[in-house]
Design a protein around this motif. Sequence first.
Motif, PDB file in Angstrom:
ATOM      1  N   ILE A 119       0.836  -1.198   0.000  1.00 34.42           N
ATOM      2  CA  ILE A 119       0.000   0.000   0.000  1.00 34.42           C
ATOM      3  C   ILE A 119       0.871   1.249   0.000  1.00 34.42           C
ATOM      4  CG2 ILE A 119      -1.629   1.340   1.378  1.00 34.42           C
ATOM      5  CD1 ILE A 119      -2.951  -1.267   2.172  1.00 34.42           C
ATOM      6  N   ALA A 120       1.927   1.247   0.799  1.00 33.18           N
ATOM      7  CA  ALA A 120       2.832   2.399   0.844  1.00 33.18           C
ATOM      8  C   ALA A 120       3.476   2.636  -0.515  1.00 33.18           C
ATOM      9  CB  ALA A 120       3.894   2.192   1.911  1.00 33.18           C
ATOM     10  N   ALA A 121       3.878   1.562  -1.188  1.00 33.08           N
ATOM     11  CA  ALA A 121       4.484   1.693  -2.518  1.00 33.08           C
ATOM     12  C   ALA A 121       3.477   2.219  -3.526  1.00 33.08           C
ATOM     13  CB  ALA A 121       5.046   0.348  -2.965  1.00 33.08           C
ATOM     14  N   LEU A 122       2.219   1.761  -3.428  1.00 34.31           N
ATOM     15  CA  LEU A 122       1.170   2.238  -4.319  1.00 34.31           C
ATOM     16  C   LEU A 122       0.969   3.736  -4.166  1.00 34.31           C
ATOM     17  CD1 LEU A 122      -1.322   1.677  -6.213  1.00 34.31           C
ATOM     18  CD2 LEU A 122      -2.648   1.388  -4.101  1.00 34.31           C
ATOM     19  N   VAL A 123       0.871   4.191  -2.923  1.00 36.73           N
ATOM     20  CA  VAL A 123       0.626   5.610  -2.660  1.00 36.73           C
ATOM     21  C   VAL A 123       1.827   6.457  -3.065  1.00 36.73           C
ATOM     22  CG1 VAL A 123       0.236   7.289  -0.818  1.00 36.73           C
ATOM     23  CG2 VAL A 123      -1.039   5.130  -0.836  1.00 36.73           C
ATOM     24  N   GLU A 124       3.021   5.934  -2.855  1.00 37.04           N
ATOM     25  CA  GLU A 124       4.224   6.682  -3.215  1.00 37.04           C
ATOM     26  C   GLU A 124       4.335   6.879  -4.720  1.00 37.04           C
ATOM     27  OE1 GLU A 124       9.109   6.392  -2.725  1.00 37.04           O
ATOM     28  OE2 GLU A 124       7.805   4.989  -1.661  1.00 37.04           O
ATOM     29  N   ALA A 125       3.903   5.874  -5.488  1.00 40.79           N
ATOM     30  CA  ALA A 125       4.105   5.910  -6.933  1.00 40.79           C
ATOM     31  C   ALA A 125       2.910   6.451  -7.710  1.00 40.79           C
ATOM     32  CB  ALA A 125       4.436   4.509  -7.439  1.00 40.79           C
ATOM     33  N   HIS A 126       1.740   6.548  -7.067  1.00 42.06           N
ATOM     34  CA  HIS A 126       0.523   6.916  -7.796  1.00 42.06           C
ATOM     35  C   HIS A 126      -0.254   8.017  -7.075  1.00 42.06           C
ATOM     36  CE1 HIS A 126       1.447   2.833  -9.273  1.00 42.06           C
ATOM     37  NE2 HIS A 126       0.887   3.239 -10.400  1.00 42.06           N
ATOM     38  N   ASP A 127      -1.089   8.685  -7.841  1.00 41.62           N
ATOM     39  CA  ASP A 127      -1.902   9.776  -7.316  1.00 41.62           C
ATOM     40  C   ASP A 127      -3.142   9.192  -6.649  1.00 41.62           C
ATOM     41  OD1 ASP A 127      -2.951  12.245  -6.757  1.00 41.62           O
ATOM     42  OD2 ASP A 127      -3.706  12.603  -8.781  1.00 41.62           O
ATOM     43  N   VAL A 128      -2.946   8.659  -5.432  1.00 39.39           N
ATOM     44  CA  VAL A 128      -4.041   8.053  -4.688  1.00 39.39           C
ATOM     45  C   VAL A 128      -3.775   8.284  -3.203  1.00 39.39           C
ATOM     46  CG1 VAL A 128      -2.903   5.779  -4.608  1.00 39.39           C
ATOM     47  CG2 VAL A 128      -5.385   5.943  -4.330  1.00 39.39           C
ATOM     48  N   GLN A 129      -4.845   8.517  -2.461  1.00 43.98           N
ATOM     49  CA  GLN A 129      -4.740   8.796  -1.033  1.00 43.98           C
ATOM     50  C   GLN A 129      -5.262   7.612  -0.238  1.00 43.98           C
ATOM     51  OE1 GLN A 129      -6.497  12.516   0.224  1.00 43.98           O
ATOM     52  NE2 GLN A 129      -6.923  11.737   2.284  1.00 43.98           N
ATOM     53  N   CYS A 130      -4.495   7.210   0.766  1.00 42.87           N
ATOM     54  CA  CYS A 130      -4.895   6.143   1.674  1.00 42.87           C
ATOM     55  C   CYS A 130      -5.267   6.762   3.021  1.00 42.87           C
ATOM     56  CB  CYS A 130      -3.766   5.134   1.853  1.00 42.87           C
ATOM     57  SG  CYS A 130      -4.070   3.895   3.131  1.00 42.87           S
ATOM     58  N   ASN A 131      -6.519   6.619   3.413  1.00 46.16           N
ATOM     59  CA  ASN A 131      -6.996   7.125   4.698  1.00 46.16           C
ATOM     60  C   ASN A 131      -6.891   6.010   5.730  1.00 46.16           C
ATOM     61  OD1 ASN A 131      -7.830   9.611   3.455  1.00 46.16           O
ATOM     62  ND2 ASN A 131      -9.630   8.504   2.677  1.00 46.16           N
ATOM     63  N   VAL A 132      -5.911   6.093   6.604  1.00 43.50           N
ATOM     64  CA  VAL A 132      -5.679   5.052   7.605  1.00 43.50           C
ATOM     65  C   VAL A 132      -6.728   5.148   8.697  1.00 43.50           C
ATOM     66  CG1 VAL A 132      -4.074   4.199   9.353  1.00 43.50           C
ATOM     67  CG2 VAL A 132      -3.217   4.926   7.112  1.00 43.50           C
ATOM     68  N   ARG A 133      -7.434   4.049   8.937  1.00 46.61           N
ATOM     69  CA  ARG A 133      -8.517   3.988   9.928  1.00 46.61           C
ATOM     70  C   ARG A 133      -8.185   2.847  10.912  1.00 46.61           C
ATOM     71  NH1 ARG A 133     -13.316   5.998   7.624  1.00 46.61           N
ATOM     72  NH2 ARG A 133     -14.059   6.060   9.796  1.00 46.61           N
ATOM     73  N   ILE A 134      -7.629   3.186  12.053  1.00 47.86           N
ATOM     74  CA  ILE A 134      -7.213   2.186  13.025  1.00 47.86           C
ATOM     75  C   ILE A 134      -8.425   1.607  13.749  1.00 47.86           C
ATOM     76  CG2 ILE A 134      -5.837   1.766  15.102  1.00 47.86           C
ATOM     77  CD1 ILE A 134      -4.168   2.370  12.613  1.00 47.86           C
ATOM     78  N   VAL A 135      -8.426   0.279  13.908  1.00 50.75           N
ATOM     79  CA  VAL A 135      -9.465  -0.403  14.678  1.00 50.75           C
ATOM     80  C   VAL A 135      -8.791  -1.311  15.706  1.00 50.75           C
ATOM     81  CG1 VAL A 135     -11.115  -0.333  12.775  1.00 50.75           C
ATOM     82  CG2 VAL A 135      -9.650  -2.343  13.058  1.00 50.75           C
ATOM     83  N   TYR A 136      -9.536  -1.666  16.753  1.00 52.19           N
ATOM     84  CA  TYR A 136      -9.030  -2.635  17.715  1.00 52.19           C
ATOM     85  C   TYR A 136      -9.089  -4.037  17.098  1.00 52.19           C
ATOM     86  CZ  TYR A 136      -9.799   1.056  21.223  1.00 52.19           C
ATOM     87  OH  TYR A 136      -9.784   2.238  21.938  1.00 52.19           O
ATOM     88  N   PRO A 137      -8.185  -4.912  17.490  1.00 48.77           N
ATOM     89  CA  PRO A 137      -8.222  -6.295  16.978  1.00 48.77           C
ATOM     90  C   PRO A 137      -9.496  -7.015  17.395  1.00 48.77           C
ATOM     91  CG  PRO A 137      -6.128  -5.809  18.055  1.00 48.77           C
ATOM     92  CD  PRO A 137      -7.049  -4.674  18.386  1.00 48.77           C
ATOM     93  N   ILE A 138      -9.811  -8.063  16.645  1.00 45.53           N
ATOM     94  CA  ILE A 138     -11.027  -8.818  16.923  1.00 45.53           C
ATOM     95  C   ILE A 138     -10.978  -9.445  18.313  1.00 45.53           C
ATOM     96  CG2 ILE A 138     -10.245 -11.017  15.945  1.00 45.53           C
ATOM     97  CD1 ILE A 138     -13.733  -9.426  15.454  1.00 45.53           C
ATOM     98  N   ALA A 139      -9.780  -9.794  18.804  1.00 42.64           N
ATOM     99  CA  ALA A 139      -9.654 -10.385  20.139  1.00 42.64           C
ATOM    100  C   ALA A 139     -10.019  -9.394  21.233  1.00 42.64           C
ATOM    101  CB  ALA A 139      -8.226 -10.894  20.352  1.00 42.64           C
ATOM    102  N   VAL A 140      -9.924  -8.102  20.952  1.00 40.06           N
ATOM    103  CA  VAL A 140     -10.318  -7.070  21.902  1.00 40.06           C
ATOM    104  C   VAL A 140     -11.799  -6.750  21.741  1.00 40.06           C
ATOM    105  CG1 VAL A 140      -9.970  -4.643  22.556  1.00 40.06           C
ATOM    106  CG2 VAL A 140      -8.001  -6.108  22.057  1.00 40.06           C
ATOM    107  N   ARG A 141     -12.259  -6.666  20.502  1.00 40.28           N
ATOM    108  CA  ARG A 141     -13.663  -6.339  20.253  1.00 40.28           C
ATOM    109  C   ARG A 141     -14.592  -7.492  20.610  1.00 40.28           C
ATOM    110  NH1 ARG A 141     -13.993  -4.625  14.180  1.00 40.28           N
ATOM    111  NH2 ARG A 141     -11.902  -5.477  13.964  1.00 40.28           N
ATOM    112  N   GLN A 142     -14.097  -8.723  20.414  1.00 37.20           N
ATOM    113  CA  GLN A 142     -14.920  -9.923  20.635  1.00 37.20           C
ATOM    114  C   GLN A 142     -14.019 -10.969  21.286  1.00 37.20           C
ATOM    115  OE1 GLN A 142     -17.114 -11.098  17.128  1.00 37.20           O
ATOM    116  NE2 GLN A 142     -17.468 -13.168  17.921  1.00 37.20           N
TER     117      GLN A 142
END
Length: 216
Positions: free
Chosen positions: A23-46
């Motif tokens: 993903i980092a390589a894609l964003v570095e080389a192309h005109d595209v924005q990655c919106n990072v959305r952090i979530v808790y792991p499933i072991a924490v949520r459930q």
Amino acid sequence: MSLAFDLFWSFRSPYSYLVTPRIAALVEAHDVQCNVRIVYPIAVRQADFFANADPLWVHYLLKDCYRTADYLGLPFRWPNPDPVYRDPNTGQYPREQPHIHRLSHLGVAAAERGHGLAFIREVSSLIWNGQTDNWHEGDHLAKAAARAGLDLADLDAAVAANEAHYIASVETNQSDQRKGGHYGVPLMVHDGEPFFGQDRFDQLVWRLQQKGLRPR
């Protein structure tokens, strides 16, 4: 106008680590924005998620993680310590966790400062590449944050000053994740279309190309 996609991502997910360099390589080389959305792991949520899983699921997960890392040419080892603590006597995941909440809230703070992708790449590499035991001690995290262009002390201070904001941000991300079409990570969502798993990265790129993805 640049293309964009949301990346729902967890610090405890090996597949999140494995997809991040691409993903980092894609964003570095192309005109595209990655919106990072952090979530808790499933072991924490459930907390009972893994207790109810077929043993073959966990066995295959571990085998596939090592195989995928080998295929991608990435170093890999299950972290020491695990970002999510599991009680060895009960096999349960207690509500009070020593690492994952701090990591998740730091990730939100990094994303708010425009360095989310760099931060998760550096920190996930530190945790998962097998080259650093006790990644939570000493200056390991501070150096990873610095490589991402951030100051760890500044991030920690921001979280400490308003922890409720960061908890709410993660909860919003988790709600939006389900609206995006899945509950797992890594989940990439572009224009309402979900791409779940590191093995859907190529299909995400294919769809972005259909939408006019251009080199920078």
